[in-house]
Design a protein around this motif. Structure first.
Motif, PDB file in Angstrom:
ATOM      1  N   ALA A   1       0.826  -1.217   0.000  1.00 37.40           N
ATOM      2  CA  ALA A   1       0.000   0.000   0.000  1.00 37.40           C
ATOM      3  C   ALA A   1       0.855   1.259   0.000  1.00 37.40           C
ATOM      4  O   ALA A   1       0.620   2.201   0.763  1.00 37.40           O
TER       5      ALA A   1
ATOM      6  N   PHE B   1       1.134  -9.025   5.594  1.00 38.11           N
ATOM      7  CA  PHE B   1       0.734  -7.619   5.640  1.00 38.11           C
ATOM      8  C   PHE B   1      -0.685  -7.455   6.181  1.00 38.11           C
ATOM      9  O   PHE B   1      -0.986  -6.464   6.852  1.00 38.11           O
ATOM     10  N   ILE B   2      -1.559  -8.426   5.898  1.00 35.52           N
ATOM     11  CA  ILE B   2      -2.904  -8.377   6.477  1.00 35.52           C
ATOM     12  C   ILE B   2      -2.845  -8.538   7.994  1.00 35.52           C
ATOM     13  O   ILE B   2      -3.585  -7.884   8.738  1.00 35.52           O
TER      14      ILE B   2
ATOM     15  N   ASP C   1      -1.967  -5.241   9.454  1.00 34.31           N
ATOM     16  CA  ASP C   1      -3.125  -4.335   9.428  1.00 34.31           C
ATOM     17  C   ASP C   1      -4.110  -4.675  10.540  1.00 34.31           C
ATOM     18  O   ASP C   1      -4.664  -3.770  11.203  1.00 34.31           O
ATOM     19  N   MET C   2      -4.361  -5.957  10.766  1.00 32.10           N
ATOM     20  CA  MET C   2      -5.308  -6.357  11.810  1.00 32.10           C
ATOM     21  C   MET C   2      -4.786  -5.996  13.201  1.00 32.10           C
ATOM     22  O   MET C   2      -5.552  -5.531  14.062  1.00 32.10           O
TER      23      MET C   2
ATOM     24  N   ILE D   1      -2.643  -3.557  13.988  1.00 27.59           N
ATOM     25  CA  ILE D   1      -2.680  -2.097  14.146  1.00 27.59           C
ATOM     26  C   ILE D   1      -4.104  -1.624  14.363  1.00 27.59           C
ATOM     27  O   ILE D   1      -4.377  -0.752  15.215  1.00 27.59           O
ATOM     28  N   ALA D   2      -5.052  -2.189  13.595  1.00 30.20           N
ATOM     29  CA  ALA D   2      -6.450  -1.778  13.751  1.00 30.20           C
ATOM     30  C   ALA D   2      -6.980  -2.137  15.141  1.00 30.20           C
ATOM     31  O   ALA D   2      -7.711  -1.345  15.767  1.00 30.20           O
TER      32      ALA D   2
ATOM     33  N   PRO E   1      -6.021   3.212  10.081  1.00 25.71           N
ATOM     34  CA  PRO E   1      -4.974   2.233  10.430  1.00 25.71           C
ATOM     35  C   PRO E   1      -3.864   2.142   9.388  1.00 25.71           C
ATOM     36  O   PRO E   1      -2.735   1.782   9.730  1.00 25.71           O
ATOM     37  N   VAL E   2      -4.169   2.486   8.124  1.00 20.25           N
ATOM     38  CA  VAL E   2      -3.164   2.380   7.061  1.00 20.25           C
ATOM     39  C   VAL E   2      -1.992   3.315   7.326  1.00 20.25           C
ATOM     40  O   VAL E   2      -0.836   2.984   7.043  1.00 20.25           O
TER      41      VAL E   2
ATOM     42  N   SER F   1       0.112   1.493   9.942  1.00 21.45           N
ATOM     43  CA  SER F   1       0.654   0.187   9.553  1.00 21.45           C
ATOM     44  C   SER F   1       1.663   0.278   8.414  1.00 21.45           C
ATOM     45  O   SER F   1       2.512  -0.617   8.271  1.00 21.45           O
ATOM     46  N   LEU F   2       1.596   1.348   7.600  1.00 22.67           N
ATOM     47  CA  LEU F   2       2.495   1.446   6.454  1.00 22.67           C
ATOM     48  C   LEU F   2       3.971   1.416   6.840  1.00 22.67           C
ATOM     49  O   LEU F   2       4.751   0.649   6.247  1.00 22.67           O
TER      50      LEU F   2
ATOM     51  N   LYS G   1       4.909  -2.131   7.749  1.00 18.03           N
ATOM     52  CA  LYS G   1       4.980  -3.007   6.579  1.00 18.03           C
ATOM     53  C   LYS G   1       6.317  -2.836   5.857  1.00 18.03           C
ATOM     54  O   LYS G   1       6.978  -3.828   5.493  1.00 18.03           O
TER      55      LYS G   1
END
Length: 255
Positions: A90, A204-205, A208-209, A211-212, A225-226, A229-230, A233
């Motif tokens: 992302a 990577f998923i 994201d989970m 961090i969310a 969250p992106v 999380s970026l 990642k």
């Protein structure tokens, strides 16, 4: 008014320049301007017709060369997997599309080098030496390509097109028609590329989970969250030497 005078002066200069240039060219009669003449006529020699048809066929092949590179080589799998990597990260068009396509092209050249070398050995060099005809050269060149594509093609995909065309089951790779092998190879490459892309997405998923979940536990639901999380990642991708692992997996998948 002042602008009109300026435009008029510029126009006069242009007219004078064209006039002087024309007079100079007329005075210098030794000036030679190259030209190209194309003539159409008839011929009593069958060889002339054959050469003309060969040139037309060559121009046709060159016009569809990009499609040949995309549909009959490893380019499909490589470029899709690299696209999945960028999407999973992302990173918003980083690396740029031009960079990914260029990398995919050079990896394709590396993977296809043995096949291209065999085509050069069995078809191109004998043709240039005049030992075989163009038709025989094309038949010889198709065999290494068929061997490469058949190795990467699932039997289920190949039989789909063979059964649809009601063709007999081939006894060897050389008997497989290209009209059935090329689309079967393409959809097999798509499936393989998507399988590799799925495996790339999993870590990577998970990030994201995590961090969310942390943001929701802290009550920071308005923060995307992106954005958080970026960096993680990218850090994970750097620590595991991601590009090396992706390219290594691609090369091993063609063995």
């Amino acid at each position: 008014m002042k602008k009109q005078w300026i435009l008029l002066v510029i126009l006069l200069h242009c007219v004078l320049f064209v006039t002087i240039s024309g007079q100079a060219m007329a005075a210098n009669s030794s000036t030679v301007i190259p030209g190209l003449n194309v003539t159409l006529g008839t011929s009593d020699e069958p060889a002339d017709v054959s050469n003309t048809l060969s040139i037309i066929a060559l121009i046709t092949v060159l016009s569809i060369a990009p499609s040949i590179i995309i549909m009959m080589t490893s380019f499909i799998r490589v470029v899709i997997v690299l696209g999945f990597v960028r999407t999973a990260l992302a990173t918003n068009q980083m690396p740029p599309t031009q960079v990914l396509v260029a990398i995919a092209l050079f990896i394709t050249l590396f993977v296809m080098a043995p096949t291209v070398g065999k085509i050069n050995e069995v078809a191109l060099q004998p043709l240039l030496k005049g030992e075989i005809s163009q038709t025989e050269a094309l038949d010889r060149a198709s065999v290494p390509m068929k061997q490469f594509m058949a190795k990467q093609t699932r039997e289920k995909d190949l039989m789909l097109f063979m059964n649809y065309s009601k063709a007999e089951k081939p006894k060897s790779v050389e008997d497989i028609p290209l009209t059935a092998l090329i689309p079967a190879f393409a959809i097999s490459e798509l499936k393989t590329a998507f399988q590799m892309g799925f495996m790339i997405f999993i870590p990577f998923i998970v990030i994201d989970m995590i961090i969310a979940s942390v943001l929701m536990a802290m009550g920071m639901m308005m923060l995307p969250p992106v954005m958080i999380s970026l960096p993680f990642k990218i850090l994970l991708f750097i620590l595991v030497d991601g590009w090396y692992l992706v390219v290594k997996s691609l090369l091993l998948s063609f063995q």
